[in-house]
Scaffold this motif. Structure first.
Motif, short mmCIF file in Angstrom:
data_model
loop_
_atom_site.label_atom_id
_atom_site.label_comp_id
_atom_site.label_asym_id
_atom_site.label_seq_id
_atom_site.Cartn_x
_atom_site.Cartn_y
_atom_site.Cartn_z
N THR A 102 42.94 47.16 42.69
CA THR A 102 41.91 47.63 41.77
C THR A 102 40.80 46.59 41.78
O THR A 102 41.06 45.39 41.80
N LEU A 103 39.58 47.10 41.83
CA LEU A 103 38.39 46.24 41.91
C LEU A 103 37.48 46.53 40.74
O LEU A 103 37.50 47.62 40.16
N ASN A 104 36.63 45.57 40.44
CA ASN A 104 35.66 45.68 39.37
C ASN A 104 34.61 46.74 39.75
O ASN A 104 34.01 46.65 40.83
N PRO A 105 34.36 47.75 38.90
CA PRO A 105 33.37 48.78 39.25
C PRO A 105 31.98 48.22 39.52
O PRO A 105 31.25 48.74 40.37
N ALA A 106 31.59 47.15 38.84
CA ALA A 106 30.24 46.59 38.99
C ALA A 106 30.05 45.91 40.34
O ALA A 106 28.92 45.82 40.84
N THR A 107 31.13 45.46 40.95
CA THR A 107 31.04 44.75 42.24
C THR A 107 31.94 45.40 43.29
O THR A 107 32.30 44.78 44.29
N TYR A 108 32.31 46.67 43.07
CA TYR A 108 33.30 47.37 43.88
C TYR A 108 33.00 47.31 45.38
O TYR A 108 33.85 46.93 46.18
N THR A 109 31.81 47.70 45.76
CA THR A 109 31.48 47.80 47.18
C THR A 109 31.52 46.43 47.85
O THR A 109 32.12 46.27 48.92
N ALA A 110 30.92 45.44 47.24
CA ALA A 110 30.97 44.08 47.79
C ALA A 110 32.40 43.56 47.82
O ALA A 110 32.82 42.92 48.80
N ASP A 111 33.18 43.85 46.78
CA ASP A 111 34.57 43.40 46.73
C ASP A 111 35.42 44.09 47.78
O ASP A 111 36.30 43.47 48.39
N TYR A 112 35.15 45.39 48.00
CA TYR A 112 35.86 46.10 49.07
C TYR A 112 35.56 45.43 50.42
O TYR A 112 36.48 45.14 51.20
N ARG A 113 34.29 45.19 50.69
CA ARG A 113 33.91 44.58 51.97
C ARG A 113 34.51 43.19 52.13
O ARG A 113 34.97 42.82 53.21
N ARG A 114 34.50 42.43 51.06
CA ARG A 114 35.10 41.09 51.12
C ARG A 114 36.61 41.19 51.37
O ARG A 114 37.16 40.45 52.19
N SER A 115 37.28 42.11 50.70
CA SER A 115 38.72 42.30 50.89
C SER A 115 39.03 42.69 52.33
O SER A 115 39.95 42.14 52.96
N ALA A 116 38.25 43.63 52.87
CA ALA A 116 38.46 44.06 54.26
C ALA A 116 38.22 42.90 55.22
O ALA A 116 38.96 42.74 56.21
N GLY A 117 37.22 42.08 54.95
CA GLY A 117 36.96 40.92 55.79
C GLY A 117 38.11 39.93 55.78
O GLY A 117 38.49 39.38 56.81
N ILE A 118 38.68 39.70 54.61
CA ILE A 118 39.81 38.78 54.50
C ILE A 118 41.01 39.33 55.27
O ILE A 118 41.69 38.59 56.00
N LEU A 119 41.28 40.61 55.11
CA LEU A 119 42.39 41.22 55.85
C LEU A 119 42.18 41.06 57.35
O LEU A 119 43.11 40.73 58.09
N ASN A 120 40.96 41.29 57.80
CA ASN A 120 40.64 41.14 59.21
C ASN A 120 40.88 39.70 59.66
O ASN A 120 41.49 39.46 60.71
N GLU A 121 40.42 38.74 58.88
CA GLU A 121 40.62 37.32 59.21
C GLU A 121 42.10 36.96 59.26
O GLU A 121 42.50 36.07 60.01
N MET A 122 42.92 37.65 58.48
CA MET A 122 44.36 37.39 58.46
C MET A 122 45.08 38.05 59.63
O MET A 122 46.29 37.90 59.77
N GLY A 123 44.35 38.79 60.46
CA GLY A 123 44.96 39.42 61.62
C GLY A 123 45.27 40.89 61.48
O GLY A 123 45.82 41.50 62.38
N TYR A 124 44.89 41.48 60.34
CA TYR A 124 45.07 42.92 60.17
C TYR A 124 44.00 43.64 60.98
O TYR A 124 42.84 43.23 60.98
N GLU A 125 44.38 44.72 61.62
CA GLU A 125 43.44 45.51 62.42
C GLU A 125 43.16 46.83 61.71
O GLU A 125 44.08 47.62 61.46
N LEU A 126 41.90 47.07 61.39
CA LEU A 126 41.50 48.29 60.69
C LEU A 126 41.58 49.48 61.63
O LEU A 126 41.02 49.46 62.72
N LYS A 127 42.26 50.53 61.18
CA LYS A 127 42.40 51.75 61.96
C LYS A 127 41.64 52.93 61.36
O LYS A 127 41.15 53.79 62.07
N LEU A 128 41.55 52.96 60.00
CA LEU A 128 41.00 54.14 59.35
C LEU A 128 40.47 53.78 57.97
O LEU A 128 41.09 53.00 57.25
N VAL A 129 39.33 54.37 57.63
CA VAL A 129 38.78 54.30 56.27
C VAL A 129 38.43 55.72 55.85
O VAL A 129 37.75 56.43 56.60
N ARG A 130 38.89 56.12 54.68
CA ARG A 130 38.52 57.40 54.10
C ARG A 130 37.97 57.14 52.70
O ARG A 130 38.67 56.62 51.84
#
Length: 173
Positions: A57-85
């Protein structure tokens, strides 16, 4: 937990549901076997995208930036993005659902909600389960869709959430 620690205001939610229930897991495997009887069982079980799943769950006021930051961290940890809906404009469900391949080839689903949209998802979960049941009548289905729609209608869409594009690795979306 690294994402939760690095993104202020984010929270892992619903950890008790991070593993798909045994009965639902068997249903999904059976459906895949029925649809693709020549496919090896190991390919089906190894490829189920949501047998392991997490929700932030993310803060509604910063949701989009927080989503992008979260995805970036996952990527840096070696997770490979396959799908976004992006379901924020959906009339039955609100949030972002993603699929990743974790290190070791483990598929994992990660959902991104606000506290409000997560609560709505939990509140309507029984309706969602019932809608998947072939024994539900047309009248019951209509009532369940209306219930989910009413629960979803009152949710506030985070600012700029619509800027998070759908994505499928290997497609030109």
């Amino acid at each position: 937990r690294a994402v939760e620690a690095a993104v202020p205001g984010s929270r892992l939610a619903g950890l008790e549901h991070r593993l798909k229930g045994e009965d639902r897991y068997k249903e999904k495997v059976a459906a895949e076997l029925y649809a693709k009887p020549d496919r090896p069982l190991a390919d089906i079980t190894d490829g189920l995208p949501d047998s392991l799943r997490y929700t932030f769950t993310l803060n509604p006021a910063t949701y989009t930036a927080d989503y992008r930051r979260s995805a970036g961290i996952l990527n840096e940890m070696g997770y490979e993005l396959k799908l976004v809906r992006n379901y924020w404009q959906n009339d039955q469900y609100k949030g972002i659902n993603t699929r990743w391949i974790a290190t070791g080839e483990q598929p994992v689903e990660i959902q991104f909600h606000t506290e409000e949209s997560f609560a709505a998802k939990e509140f309507t979960h029984v309706a969602y389960e019932r809608l998947r049941n072939p024994a539900a009548s047309d009248t019951e289905r209509q009532d369940l869709y209306e219930f989910q729609g009413e629960a979803s209608d009152v949710l506030q869409v985070p600012e700029n959430a619509g800027l998070i594009a759908d994505y499928r690795k290997g497609s030109r979306e």
